[in-house]
Design a protein around this motif. Sequence first.
Motif, mmCIF file in Angstrom:
data_model
loop_
_atom_site.group_PDB
_atom_site.id
_atom_site.type_symbol
_atom_site.label_atom_id
_atom_site.label_comp_id
_atom_site.label_asym_id
_atom_site.label_seq_id
_atom_site.Cartn_x
_atom_site.Cartn_y
_atom_site.Cartn_z
ATOM 1 N N ALA A 43 3.002 15.134 -1.173
ATOM 2 C CA ALA A 43 3.892 15.279 -2.325
ATOM 3 C C ALA A 43 3.514 14.298 -3.432
ATOM 4 N N ALA A 44 3.186 13.062 -3.045
ATOM 5 C CA ALA A 44 2.809 12.054 -4.037
ATOM 6 C C ALA A 44 1.496 12.413 -4.709
ATOM 7 N N ARG A 45 0.585 13.038 -3.967
ATOM 8 C CA ARG A 45 -0.696 13.459 -4.565
ATOM 9 C C ARG A 45 -0.456 14.436 -5.704
ATOM 10 N N ILE A 46 0.391 15.424 -5.460
ATOM 11 C CA ILE A 46 0.662 16.432 -6.488
ATOM 12 C C ILE A 46 1.296 15.786 -7.710
ATOM 13 N N HIS A 47 2.293 14.928 -7.497
ATOM 14 C CA HIS A 47 2.978 14.284 -8.613
ATOM 15 C C HIS A 47 2.028 13.384 -9.405
ATOM 16 N N ASP A 51 -6.721 11.743 -2.905
ATOM 17 C CA ASP A 51 -6.483 10.384 -2.430
ATOM 18 C C ASP A 51 -5.605 10.435 -1.181
ATOM 19 N N GLU A 52 -6.227 10.282 -0.023
ATOM 20 C CA GLU A 52 -5.510 10.417 1.244
ATOM 21 C C GLU A 52 -4.586 9.243 1.535
ATOM 22 N N ARG A 53 -4.625 8.227 0.685
ATOM 23 C CA ARG A 53 -3.671 7.125 0.841
ATOM 24 C C ARG A 53 -2.278 7.544 0.376
ATOM 25 N N LEU A 54 -2.212 8.651 -0.379
ATOM 26 C CA LEU A 54 -0.942 9.155 -0.884
ATOM 27 C C LEU A 54 -0.436 10.277 0.013
ATOM 28 N N SER A 55 0.864 10.433 0.093
ATOM 29 C CA SER A 55 1.424 11.575 0.817
ATOM 30 C C SER A 55 1.101 12.844 0.038
#
Length: 339
Positions: free
Chosen positions: A182-186, A176-180
Amino acid sequence: MQTIEVSDDIVFAYTDSGLPPKDDYLTVIVLHGHTFHSGTFRRMTDAARGLGYRLIVPNRRLYPGSTPYTPTEIAALQPGTSLEIYTHTLEQQGLYLLEFVDGVTQVHGLENVAVAGWSSGALFLTLIAGAIAQVPEEVRSRLKVHVRALILWDPASVMHGFAMPSTGDWQTPLFDERLSPAARIHTFTEWVTGYFPHPALESRRFESIILAPVPNPPRVRTMKDATPEEFAGMVDLSAADRGDSSVGDETFWPTTRALTQRILFRKEVRNLWGARASFAMIYGEASVVNVIWAVWQIEAMGEKSGMPMKVKKIPGANHFPMIDDILSLFEAINSCVED
């Protein structure tokens, strides 16, 4: 970790639970998935001997202790490469892993072996199944004697070329490229370790699959209280960008779908493995959408071909039964071996 070298100086590092306290035992060789490597199976490894099994988990290439991909291989697995080169490179990885299975079987004198590929590792299990045609007859004969099952375990739809129907605004968090980053991993970690109470799996209707975590899930997500040290011992975040993510790129979906069909549901391939080796699939009924969708597509392929796979659902399990449901997982694997 121990190591085995196969052709082209490729080395695989692996963990081994060791000999169970009985002579007649099943050895389970598991290929791990994306990001989560052999360390993810530590609890399962610790439990294996006491349950009467032997568990061997190699780190695929790119992961700790095993030979990384060469620059040429990395380039061959990137979008934009020719499909012929991509396919050849993938099939070569299957051959290396099949040589590992043969090598570890000889080194440890293994009699009865089940080989399973978990999550993204299910594609590499498929490649192992196809590589039987590439090895000398001496190797093939050994494998036919000792390998009792080839098991897709929670296969990931993206790795087998199965496009999902529209999910509206929802996307798999890892992509999801809307997430940073770091946020993608979390977000991905919280999602993939969750429990999804799908209401009607028998319908095979996409609308019956729950996409995102729900309030008050049936069980607390796996590793919710894991320490940073414990989690770090399970993952390698760098492997994704060094070649592991690109394998499942959307541009390759027609190719990986065709490989899945051509290898798993081809009479010549099954004949080369012999009558003792079952082709099977296991999955957690509370696993993520990508798994449930892939299971249904593979089941449909088998039905259409007239060569269905054995399919075993693990009741109540999510994508991580190697941590939360170890006994049920071993029992599911063992059921794929039994006649």
